[in-house]
Write a protein that holds these residues in place. Structure first.
Motif, short mmCIF file in Angstrom:
data_model
loop_
_atom_site.label_atom_id
_atom_site.label_comp_id
_atom_site.label_asym_id
_atom_site.label_seq_id
_atom_site.Cartn_x
_atom_site.Cartn_y
_atom_site.Cartn_z
N LEU A 185 0.74 -1.10 0.03
CA LEU A 185 0.03 0.01 0.06
C LEU A 185 0.89 1.15 -0.01
N PRO A 186 0.35 2.37 -0.48
CA PRO A 186 1.30 3.51 -0.36
C PRO A 186 1.95 4.29 0.78
N ASP A 187 1.06 3.68 1.90
CA ASP A 187 1.59 4.37 3.35
C ASP A 187 1.73 3.13 4.23
N GLY A 188 2.10 1.87 3.63
CA GLY A 188 2.47 0.86 4.54
C GLY A 188 1.95 -0.40 4.02
N ASN A 189 1.97 -1.63 4.79
CA ASN A 189 1.64 -2.95 4.55
C ASN A 189 0.49 -3.37 5.18
N GLY A 190 -0.36 -4.05 4.33
CA GLY A 190 -1.79 -4.36 4.76
C GLY A 190 -1.59 -5.50 6.15
N ILE A 191 -0.42 -6.22 6.28
CA ILE A 191 -0.28 -7.00 7.47
C ILE A 191 -0.52 -6.13 8.56
N GLU A 192 -0.20 -4.87 8.67
CA GLU A 192 -0.47 -4.04 9.95
C GLU A 192 -1.91 -4.12 10.39
N ALA A 193 -2.77 -3.90 9.21
CA ALA A 193 -4.16 -3.90 9.37
C ALA A 193 -4.70 -5.22 9.74
N ILE A 194 -4.16 -6.28 9.45
CA ILE A 194 -4.49 -7.60 9.76
C ILE A 194 -4.20 -7.93 11.28
N ARG A 195 -3.13 -7.42 11.80
CA ARG A 195 -2.82 -7.42 13.12
C ARG A 195 -3.93 -6.83 13.98
N LEU A 196 -4.31 -5.53 13.32
CA LEU A 196 -5.22 -4.68 14.20
C LEU A 196 -6.40 -5.41 14.27
N VAL A 197 -6.80 -6.04 13.29
CA VAL A 197 -8.08 -6.64 13.36
C VAL A 197 -8.22 -7.63 14.35
N GLY A 198 -7.04 -8.52 14.54
CA GLY A 198 -6.94 -9.44 15.51
C GLY A 198 -6.90 -9.14 16.90
N LYS A 199 -6.76 -7.79 17.08
CA LYS A 199 -6.50 -7.19 18.37
C LYS A 199 -8.04 -6.57 18.89
N LEU A 200 -8.73 -5.79 17.46
CA LEU A 200 -9.67 -5.16 18.23
C LEU A 200 -11.18 -5.87 17.49
N GLN A 201 -11.06 -6.62 16.47
CA GLN A 201 -12.09 -7.31 16.21
C GLN A 201 -11.73 -8.96 15.77
N PRO A 202 -11.57 -9.60 17.07
CA PRO A 202 -11.26 -10.83 17.02
C PRO A 202 -12.18 -12.05 16.50
N GLN A 203 -13.51 -11.49 16.35
CA GLN A 203 -14.40 -12.38 15.63
C GLN A 203 -14.38 -12.22 14.42
N ALA A 204 -13.32 -11.43 13.70
CA ALA A 204 -13.11 -11.01 12.20
C ALA A 204 -12.31 -11.91 11.49
N GLU A 205 -12.38 -12.26 10.07
CA GLU A 205 -11.62 -13.03 9.40
C GLU A 205 -10.75 -11.92 8.52
N ALA A 206 -9.68 -12.45 7.95
CA ALA A 206 -8.74 -11.53 7.08
C ALA A 206 -8.24 -12.20 6.09
N MET A 207 -8.33 -11.81 4.54
CA MET A 207 -8.06 -12.45 3.58
C MET A 207 -7.05 -11.57 3.01
N VAL A 208 -5.99 -12.09 2.19
CA VAL A 208 -4.96 -11.24 1.61
C VAL A 208 -5.21 -11.45 -0.10
N ILE A 209 -5.31 -10.50 -1.01
CA ILE A 209 -5.29 -10.74 -2.35
C ILE A 209 -4.31 -9.85 -2.86
N SER A 210 -3.16 -10.42 -3.30
CA SER A 210 -1.74 -9.87 -3.66
C SER A 210 -1.22 -10.46 -4.75
N VAL A 211 -0.23 -9.54 -5.23
CA VAL A 211 0.58 -10.34 -6.25
C VAL A 211 1.89 -10.82 -5.64
N LEU A 212 2.20 -10.67 -4.54
CA LEU A 212 3.29 -10.96 -3.67
C LEU A 212 3.14 -12.82 -3.51
#
Length: 209
Positions: A51-78
């Motif tokens: 992302l222009p200002d960072g890495n989506g992994i930071e958002a995934i980690r925040l979801v784990g802390k604030l929204q533990p009931q939520a899932e996360a999925m990556v769609i990437s070229v990496l």
């Protein structure tokens, strides 16, 4: 969360047109995503990594802390091992490639929310290779992690292929509680997904298949 506007618009349209989901927010930057995660509850984060200002992994980690009931999925070229492992270790339950033919986002989301892990074949190879390396490097004697009786029940369930909904019904708990227990199991077994957890539990003698 996707910074490429045409791709972001396409993904948003797919979810908007799907009767099985409600689009909560679309974000082009990590900052926008972090604000959205803190502002409202949701069941799924779909994110790119670069992302222009960072890495989506930071958002995934925040979801784990604030929204533990939520899932996360990556769609990437990496596809490099570090990106894949970091994303999954952060809490991503699925990892799809943008260049995958006929990317079916709706099918992937349906699988993920049912407790499965949609992963592109090239990503699966990275995980299989890492599992093999871990098995070769492990010593003969290891302390078994301590799982609670409830965690053992859930571990047996995921080993048998039950979905989150089926586990909740069988064990008499809410569907939102199941992924919280599963994350604890992953942490104790040092696993990143269902397959690794079952592999480690079998190797350590916690379960027999």
């Amino acid at each position: 969360m996707e910074d490429d506007e045409p791709i972001r618009r396409r993904l948003a349209e797919l979810i908007t047109d799907w009767s099985g989901a409600t689009l909560v927010a679309t974000c082009a930057t990590l900052a926008e995503a972090m604000a959205a995660i803190e502002a409202q509850s949701f069941d799924l984060l779909v994110t790119d990594l670069k992302l222009p200002d960072g890495n989506g992994i930071e958002a995934i980690r925040l979801v784990g802390k604030l929204q533990p009931q939520a899932e996360a999925m990556v769609i990437s070229v990496l596809t490099d091992e570090r990106s894949v492992l970091d994303a999954i270790e952060a809490g991503a339950a699925g990892y799809l490639l943008k260049d995958a033919e006929a990317l079916d986002l709706v099918e992937a989301i349906t699988d993920l929310m049912a407790g499965r892990s949609p992963i592109s074949s090239r990503i699966a190879r990275v995980l299989v290779r890492r599992l093999a390396e871990r098995g070769e490097a492990s010593g003969a004697a290891e302390d078994r992690p301590s799982l609670t009786p409830r965690e053992m029940d859930i571990l047996w369930g995921i080993a048998k292929g039950f979905t989150y909904g089926e586990l909740a019904e069988r064990l008499g708990m809410s569907r939102q509680t199941v992924p919280v227990h599963i994350r604890n199991i992953y942490r104790k077994l040092q696993a990143s997904n269902r397959s690794e957890a079952v592999f480690e539990a079998t190797r350590l003698g916690l379960i027999r298949l």
